[in-house]
Design a protein around this motif. Structure first.
Motif, PDB file in Angstrom:
ATOM      1  N   PHE A   1      -1.810  -0.038  -1.920  1.00  0.00           N
ATOM      2  CA  PHE A   1      -0.422   0.386  -2.126  1.00  0.00           C
ATOM      3  C   PHE A   1       0.408   0.345  -0.850  1.00  0.00           C
ATOM      4  N   VAL A   2      -0.187  -0.088   0.261  1.00  0.00           N
ATOM      5  CA  VAL A   2       0.525  -0.136   1.540  1.00  0.00           C
ATOM      6  C   VAL A   2       1.627  -1.206   1.475  1.00  0.00           C
ATOM      7  N   ALA A   3       2.832  -0.833   1.933  1.00  0.00           N
ATOM      8  CA  ALA A   3       3.950  -1.785   1.918  1.00  0.00           C
ATOM      9  C   ALA A   3       3.886  -2.666   3.157  1.00  0.00           C
ATOM     10  N   PRO A   4       4.330  -3.924   3.021  1.00  0.00           N
ATOM     11  CA  PRO A   4       4.454  -4.767   4.213  1.00  0.00           C
ATOM     12  C   PRO A   4       5.681  -4.329   5.017  1.00  0.00           C
ATOM     13  N   LEU A   5       5.754  -4.728   6.287  1.00  0.00           N
ATOM     14  CA  LEU A   5       6.998  -4.519   7.038  1.00  0.00           C
ATOM     15  C   LEU A   5       8.096  -5.288   6.310  1.00  0.00           C
ATOM     16  N   GLU A   6       9.287  -4.707   6.245  1.00  0.00           N
ATOM     17  CA  GLU A   6      10.360  -5.355   5.474  1.00  0.00           C
ATOM     18  C   GLU A   6      10.570  -6.801   5.901  1.00  0.00           C
TER      19      GLU A   6
ATOM     20  N   ARG B   1       2.419  -8.246   8.421  1.00  0.00           N
ATOM     21  CA  ARG B   1       2.081  -6.964   9.049  1.00  0.00           C
ATOM     22  C   ARG B   1       2.379  -5.829   8.080  1.00  0.00           C
ATOM     23  N   ALA B   2       1.552  -4.801   8.161  1.00  0.00           N
ATOM     24  CA  ALA B   2       1.676  -3.672   7.238  1.00  0.00           C
ATOM     25  C   ALA B   2       2.504  -2.569   7.888  1.00  0.00           C
ATOM     26  N   THR B   3       3.007  -1.661   7.051  1.00  0.00           N
ATOM     27  CA  THR B   3       3.684  -0.469   7.588  1.00  0.00           C
ATOM     28  C   THR B   3       2.653   0.607   7.925  1.00  0.00           C
TER      29      THR B   3
END
Ligand code: ASP
Length: 697
Positions: A564-569, A583-585
């Motif tokens: 469920f981890v969002a990517p960097l915008e 890259r992940a947030t």
């Protein structure tokens, strides 16, 4: 027989009475003493005497024992079919009192109206002249030519009580009966110990309580070990006798600190506007990556609840439901093989917030940590905590949770040796690998045999081998590989690694992750051994910008932390083109080389979540089957949200001290996943299995 029945009924009655009021206690004690002196043969009933402080429900256990005393065993068993497990549990519980009841019952006093005025460890000179009453456990008793000294212990520490034959003959005589761990209440007067008798090693060392009255509230079995802080016994023994272990002042202090930490975290989170909301223990399987503990459903045979590995899904759902900010000191369960210092069941400071970016979450984490250190230890941590990217820490320290106090850093030499005559290097580079090295200044203390041991060790960690170079006082290279590395290459390597006479350089040529990992471990090991750790007690670091995915051995992409981890915008576009570069947030908080916790912003858009699940190998149908409830929740209008979870036990260990997590958990499991005191896990009755529709193979 009639006498027996009368006695048994009396016990039942008094038990029921005292469960709700203390008033019958005195009467009971009186009658009990009389009966026991008269009917000394009623040994098996002794255990039942406990009924005066047994909750009513336990009479269920006592009843068959009583009838067993009167009726033939088979008959009583039929009348009261109590399960063997319950019998074992309760007989263990009543066994010891039963054993010592016959003599002890003659001596025990009620607490009556006597109430503690001070805790034992709090008496000071300012109390001299005051009447005081202490309650606690006899830590030590010394008979000094007629005067009896008792070190009385409670959770605050030790206080000295003195029994003098001339001033309180009755109390003095009774004090002669005291043994270690007897539970007593003492009333008397606080007096100064006077010159020569002062004990500067005890906080209460200037004063003593001169006893006027002693009440022996309970006797005690002999402790299995001395209840001192530096007790030298096997940990298994400490865990088997956890009650005694927990009575040790050090353990009392550690658990008191744990309490302070809990209160500090609760206060900070509340001040920051987070709601404490509990989430279910009976949940469903979540994708944290470890094995679930499953709980079979009796109502739906063949279906199972899962104990939460973390409240991850629930806290996200709370954000979707509009609670804006949440925290919980959550219990988490992971059925993992017991690697060093893990617990099957552990606590997390779990939190989640809506409408935030990474900076806001890191600010909250900093606030919680700073206030925890201040509240529990009076330590002021410098702010802001430094941040470093995953790529940077891996390159410099070979670890994503580096101990930044160790003044050694890795260097990458891949470009310099790509065409070297040393085939070990070139082959590794051609295979897509790297050549990295750890330079160690002033390493004369590392002997040749130690180097050989380090080579063996790096092989055990998975390396094919390890090359090394020692720089002599004249500045030349002493190394088995010197002749394969050209003069120019040597100079370039020396410049990049900052080599000077006395330096040792350790090389690993392998896959990037493995090379960094091995050098990272060597860095810590040699840093400690050569005392290269800076004298700063606390080094905190946020590690950010982790990759979203990593590759499995078979080349398939998998999530690095959880799905469920969002990517960097700014990296969302790369999902469809270069997922490996996304890259992940995700962020970690590291303290002295220990990961205190991790978190991330989450996917609040179902399309991005679906895209990620597809990269992870789920078809849309499979993704909906497994994560349908989450996708559905996101579609109801999910706000951007993110959070974190601190490993609470580990934070506690770092603040309170101790050798393992078991030192800051009241009732931990052993390395072999057992509780040695209550003896779990245990087998259960066939009927219980039948109810659940289970059969043990
Ligand atoms: N649920 C995650 C964990 O237990 C932490 C988080 O991302 O909040 O590791």
């Amino acid at each position: 027989m009639l006498v027996h029945l009368a006695l048994l009924h009396y016990h039942m009655w008094i038990g029921a009475k005292t469960a709700s009021s203390g008033s019958a206690g005195m009467l009971h004690l009186f009658v009990r003493r009389r009966l026991h002196t008269r009917l000394g043969h009623l040994r098996s009933v002794c255990g039942m005497c406990r009924c005066y402080n047994v909750p009513l429900g336990q009479i269920y256990y006592l009843l068959p024992r009583m009838t067993h005393f009167i009726l033939p065993g088979s008959l009583s068993a039929r009348v009261f079919p109590v399960s063997t497990a319950a019998q074992v549990f309760f007989s263990a519980w009543t066994y010891t009192p039963c054993q010592r009841m016959e003599e002890a019952v003659k001596q025990l006093d009620p607490l009556g109206s006597l109430r503690r005025t001070h805790y034992c460890g709090t008496l000071r000179s300012e109390h001299v002249g005051q009447e005081a009453a202490l309650c606690g456990w006899v830590h030590r008793r010394r008979d000094h030519g007629g005067v009896v000294f008792v070190d009385l212990r409670d959770r605050t520490g030790l206080g000295q009580v003195v029994f003098k034959p001339d001033t309180a003959p009755e109390a003095h005589a009774k004090a002669g009966e005291l043994r270690s761990e007897y539970v007593i209440a003492v009333r008397g007067k606080v007096e100064s110990r006077g010159e020569g008798a002062i004990n500067p090693n005890m906080p209460t060392g200037e004063v003593e309580l001169v006893a006027a009255e002693l009440r022996i509230l309970n006797t005690a079995t002999t402790p299995p070990f001395v209840l001192e802080d530096d007790v030298q016994v096997d940990e298994a023994l400490r865990l088997r006798y956890r009650i005694h272990d927990l009575r040790r002042p050090l353990m009392q202090q550690r658990l008191a600190m744990r309490h302070q930490l809990l209160q500090s975290v609760r206060a900070t989170c509340t001040d920051l506007g987070l709601y404490e909301i509990e989430t279910p223990i009976l949940g469903r399987s979540t994708p944290e990556g470890a094995r679930d503990f499953l709980v079979p459903s009796r109502i739906y045979p063949g279906s199972f609840y899962a104990l939460p590995q973390s409240p991850q899904i629930m806290k996200q759902l709370l954000m979707v439901a509009g609670f804006d900010g949440y925290f919980q000191i959550a219990r988490c369960f992971r059925d993992e093989d017991q690697r060093a210092d893990r617990q099957l069941e552990f606590a997390q400071i779990d939190l989640e917030m809506s409408f935030v970016g990474i900076d806001e979450v890191l600010h909250v984490l900093e606030e919680i940590t700073v206030r925890a250190f201040r509240d529990v230890r009076g330590i002021e941590l410098p702010r802001p905590f430094p941040r470093a990217s995953y790529a940077e820490v891996m390159a410099r320290y070979g670890s994503d949770r580096p101990d930044t106090r160790i003044a050694l850093e890795l260097v990458d030499l891949t470009d310099l040796v790509a065409n070297s005559a040393f085939q070990v290097f070139t082959q590794a580079v051609q295979a897509g690998g790297v050549v990295r090295a750890l330079p160690i200044p002033d390493a004369e203390a590392v002997s040749r045999s130690e180097l050989d041991r380090l080579v063996d060790q790096s092989r055990q960690w998975g390396a094919k081998g390890m090359a090394w170079v020692r720089v002599t006082p004249e500045g030349s290279w002493q190394s088995p590989i010197t002749r394969y590395v050209s003069e120019t290459e040597q100079q370039q390597i020396a410049a990049r690694a900052g080599l000077r006479p006395g330096h040792l350089l350790l090389f690993i040529a392998d896959r990037p992750a493995l090379a960094s990992d091995i050098l990272g471990r060597l860095r810590v090991q040699l840093g400690e051994r050569l005392e290269r750790r800076a004298d700063r007690p606390w080094d905190l670091l946020f590690v950010v910008d982790f990759p979203l995915f990593e590759e499995t051995e078979s080349g398939q992409l998998t999530y690095m932390h959880m799905p469920f981890v969002a990517p960097l915008e700014e990296d969302i576009g790369l999902l469809s083109t270069q997922p490996r570069q996304v890259r992940a947030t995700h962020y970690d908080l590291v303290l002295n080389g220990v990961e205190l916790g991790s978190g991330s912003l989450r996917n609040h858009r179902s399309d991005v979540q679906l895209q990620i699940l597809e990269i992870l190998g789920y078809s849309e149908a499979q993704a909906r089957e497994r994560f349908g409830f989450m996708l559905e929740a996101l579609d109801t209008g999910a706000p951007p949200h993110g959070g974190f979870a601190f490993g609470f036990d580990r934070l506690c260990l770092m603040l309170a001290g101790g050798d393992s997590l078991r030192d800051v958990i009241a009732f931990p499991k052993t390395q072999r996943a057992q509780d040695l005191f209550i003896q779990s896990p245990n087998t259960v009755e066939p009927e219980q299995l039948r109810d659940l529709g289970l059969r043990v193979r």
